[in-house]
Design a protein around this motif. Structure first.
Motif, PDB file in Angstrom:
ATOM      1  N   ILE A  19    -121.327  22.560 -19.084  1.00  0.00           N
ATOM      2  CA  ILE A  19    -122.228  23.504 -19.564  1.00  0.00           C
ATOM      3  C   ILE A  19    -121.387  24.824 -19.978  1.00  0.00           C
ATOM      4  O   ILE A  19    -121.806  25.233 -20.968  1.00  0.00           O
ATOM      5  CB  ILE A  19    -123.283  23.766 -18.468  1.00  0.00           C
ATOM      6  CG1 ILE A  19    -124.286  22.487 -18.430  1.00  0.00           C
ATOM      7  CG2 ILE A  19    -124.299  25.104 -18.821  1.00  0.00           C
ATOM      8  CD1 ILE A  19    -125.373  22.756 -17.375  1.00  0.00           C
ATOM      9  N   ALA A  20    -120.419  25.038 -18.973  1.00  0.00           N
ATOM     10  CA  ALA A  20    -119.596  26.284 -19.400  1.00  0.00           C
ATOM     11  C   ALA A  20    -118.760  25.966 -20.526  1.00  0.00           C
ATOM     12  O   ALA A  20    -118.590  26.947 -21.459  1.00  0.00           O
ATOM     13  CB  ALA A  20    -118.709  26.567 -18.204  1.00  0.00           C
ATOM     14  N   PHE A  21    -118.313  24.975 -20.762  1.00  0.00           N
ATOM     15  CA  PHE A  21    -117.588  24.508 -22.019  1.00  0.00           C
ATOM     16  C   PHE A  21    -118.450  24.812 -23.222  1.00  0.00           C
ATOM     17  O   PHE A  21    -118.055  25.238 -24.336  1.00  0.00           O
ATOM     18  CB  PHE A  21    -117.064  23.031 -21.998  1.00  0.00           C
ATOM     19  CG  PHE A  21    -116.656  22.485 -23.205  1.00  0.00           C
ATOM     20  CD1 PHE A  21    -115.572  22.769 -23.943  1.00  0.00           C
ATOM     21  CD2 PHE A  21    -117.492  21.480 -23.659  1.00  0.00           C
ATOM     22  CE1 PHE A  21    -115.330  22.137 -25.138  1.00  0.00           C
ATOM     23  CE2 PHE A  21    -117.349  20.806 -24.880  1.00  0.00           C
ATOM     24  CZ  PHE A  21    -116.358  21.263 -25.599  1.00  0.00           C
ATOM     25  N   PHE A  22    -119.634  24.283 -23.163  1.00  0.00           N
ATOM     26  CA  PHE A  22    -120.655  24.208 -24.542  1.00  0.00           C
ATOM     27  C   PHE A  22    -120.775  25.845 -24.678  1.00  0.00           C
ATOM     28  O   PHE A  22    -121.101  26.044 -25.809  1.00  0.00           O
ATOM     29  CB  PHE A  22    -121.673  23.467 -23.974  1.00  0.00           C
ATOM     30  CG  PHE A  22    -122.719  23.450 -25.095  1.00  0.00           C
ATOM     31  CD1 PHE A  22    -122.460  22.649 -26.187  1.00  0.00           C
ATOM     32  CD2 PHE A  22    -123.982  23.990 -25.259  1.00  0.00           C
ATOM     33  CE1 PHE A  22    -123.183  22.294 -27.473  1.00  0.00           C
ATOM     34  CE2 PHE A  22    -124.460  24.131 -26.389  1.00  0.00           C
ATOM     35  CZ  PHE A  22    -124.272  22.934 -27.666  1.00  0.00           C
ATOM     36  N   ILE A  23    -121.049  26.587 -23.427  1.00  0.00           N
ATOM     37  CA  ILE A  23    -121.222  28.127 -23.835  1.00  0.00           C
ATOM     38  C   ILE A  23    -120.383  28.800 -24.523  1.00  0.00           C
ATOM     39  O   ILE A  23    -120.437  29.554 -25.499  1.00  0.00           O
ATOM     40  CB  ILE A  23    -121.684  28.635 -22.545  1.00  0.00           C
ATOM     41  CG1 ILE A  23    -123.168  28.202 -21.913  1.00  0.00           C
ATOM     42  CG2 ILE A  23    -121.759  30.226 -22.665  1.00  0.00           C
ATOM     43  CD1 ILE A  23    -123.555  28.580 -20.536  1.00  0.00           C
ATOM     44  N   PHE A  24    -119.150  28.526 -24.061  1.00  0.00           N
ATOM     45  CA  PHE A  24    -118.140  29.087 -24.742  1.00  0.00           C
ATOM     46  C   PHE A  24    -117.690  28.516 -26.015  1.00  0.00           C
ATOM     47  O   PHE A  24    -117.191  29.310 -26.879  1.00  0.00           O
ATOM     48  CB  PHE A  24    -116.692  28.933 -23.788  1.00  0.00           C
ATOM     49  CG  PHE A  24    -116.745  29.904 -22.622  1.00  0.00           C
ATOM     50  CD1 PHE A  24    -116.920  31.532 -22.915  1.00  0.00           C
ATOM     51  CD2 PHE A  24    -116.755  29.314 -21.376  1.00  0.00           C
ATOM     52  CE1 PHE A  24    -116.723  32.257 -21.882  1.00  0.00           C
ATOM     53  CE2 PHE A  24    -116.799  30.433 -20.346  1.00  0.00           C
ATOM     54  CZ  PHE A  24    -116.859  31.753 -20.597  1.00  0.00           C
ATOM     55  N   LEU A  25    -117.936  27.564 -26.304  1.00  0.00           N
ATOM     56  CA  LEU A  25    -117.917  26.732 -27.496  1.00  0.00           C
ATOM     57  C   LEU A  25    -118.816  27.388 -28.534  1.00  0.00           C
ATOM     58  O   LEU A  25    -118.569  27.796 -29.796  1.00  0.00           O
ATOM     59  CB  LEU A  25    -117.988  25.061 -27.331  1.00  0.00           C
ATOM     60  CG  LEU A  25    -118.184  24.406 -28.824  1.00  0.00           C
ATOM     61  CD1 LEU A  25    -116.583  24.580 -29.052  1.00  0.00           C
ATOM     62  CD2 LEU A  25    -118.819  22.926 -28.418  1.00  0.00           C
ATOM     63  N   VAL A  26    -120.257  27.702 -28.202  1.00  0.00           N
ATOM     64  CA  VAL A  26    -121.005  28.274 -29.065  1.00  0.00           C
ATOM     65  C   VAL A  26    -120.814  29.571 -29.175  1.00  0.00           C
ATOM     66  O   VAL A  26    -120.814  30.325 -30.533  1.00  0.00           O
ATOM     67  CB  VAL A  26    -122.495  28.150 -28.327  1.00  0.00           C
ATOM     68  CG1 VAL A  26    -123.562  29.191 -28.889  1.00  0.00           C
ATOM     69  CG2 VAL A  26    -122.852  26.775 -28.362  1.00  0.00           C
ATOM     70  N   LEU A  27    -120.080  30.329 -28.247  1.00  0.00           N
ATOM     71  CA  LEU A  27    -119.747  31.819 -28.357  1.00  0.00           C
ATOM     72  C   LEU A  27    -118.556  31.969 -29.002  1.00  0.00           C
ATOM     73  O   LEU A  27    -118.028  33.125 -29.203  1.00  0.00           O
ATOM     74  CB  LEU A  27    -119.503  32.433 -26.895  1.00  0.00           C
ATOM     75  CG  LEU A  27    -120.875  32.636 -26.217  1.00  0.00           C
ATOM     76  CD1 LEU A  27    -120.485  33.137 -24.957  1.00  0.00           C
ATOM     77  CD2 LEU A  27    -121.846  33.585 -27.110  1.00  0.00           C
ATOM     78  N   ASP A  28    -117.774  30.649 -29.484  1.00  0.00           N
ATOM     79  CA  ASP A  28    -116.510  30.872 -30.280  1.00  0.00           C
ATOM     80  C   ASP A  28    -115.280  31.349 -29.574  1.00  0.00           C
ATOM     81  O   ASP A  28    -114.641  32.181 -30.177  1.00  0.00           O
ATOM     82  CB  ASP A  28    -116.719  31.452 -31.657  1.00  0.00           C
ATOM     83  CG  ASP A  28    -115.609  30.948 -32.592  1.00  0.00           C
ATOM     84  OD1 ASP A  28    -115.278  29.680 -32.330  1.00  0.00           O
ATOM     85  OD2 ASP A  28    -115.301  31.769 -33.517  1.00  0.00           O
TER      86      ASP A  28
END
Length: 195
Positions: A19-28
């Motif tokens: 989930i943390a990986f996905f959040i930072f992926l979305v935040l670029d």
């Protein structure tokens, strides 16, 4: 389905990291995206759930953990086998033999096992069978030692043990089938057998 790949004890940790990986992926945020991607893969590897084929004799004593044999001590009545568990090993703790056992658990620290003081102060769990004993001592990267039951069949999953040292105490009447510095696998490698 996830239980066949990742142990139950590590699923929430892997999920939070993903989930943390996905959040930072979305935040670029490329740096944090990479860090959490690597951590997700690392924790998925640490908590991997290997398939176990049960094909052994009832008199066998199996290795309870995966690791490397660091020492073998023999006394008049007992043989002590020391197994060092690192972060690269499989961390599923398995029953070394059939039967009931008594669990003694002592909460403690998680420091490196380099000194005698650390071996006395670190978290420990002891599984006592009628004719053998397994002592788990957690180390720096270990988590709390939680055991699922006090009765198991040979090779059944008892819990997870991440990092530390396991001492298997066997009667001298058993024939030792391992040697020093040998790699052992939990629930697969036969440590000893009746003579």
């Amino acid at each position: 389905m996830l239980n066949s790949f990742i142990a139950k004890e590590g699923q929430t940790k892997v999920l939070y990291l993903f989930i943390a990986f996905f959040i930072f992926l979305v935040l670029d945020c490329e740096f944090f995206t990479f860090i959490f991607f690597v951590l997700t893969l690392g924790f998925a590897y640490i908590y991997r759930n290997k398939k176990l084929q049960k094909d052994y004799d009832i008199s066998d004593i199996l290795s309870p953990v995966s690791g490397r044999i660091s020492s073998i001590d023999k006394t008049a009545t007992k043989t002590l086998v020391y197994i060092d568990v690192s972060l690269c090993d499989n961390h599923i703790l398995r029953a070394p033999k059939n039967g009931n056992f008594v669990v003694e658990h002592k909460k403690g620290l998680h420091t490196l096992l380099d000194s005698l003081k650390a071996k006395k102060l670190n978290e420990k769990a002891t599984l006592t069978y009628s004719d053998m004993k397994v002592e788990l001592t957690s180390s720096l990267y270990g988590t709390d030692i939680n055991l699922n039951s006090t009765e198991a069949l040979m090779g059944d999953k008892l819990g997870v043990f991440l990092h530390g040292q396991v001492v298997v105490e066997i009667d001298q009447s058993k024939e030792l089938l391992i040697s020093l510095d040998k790699k052992v696998e939990a629930g697969k490698t036969v440590i000893a057998r009746a003579k």
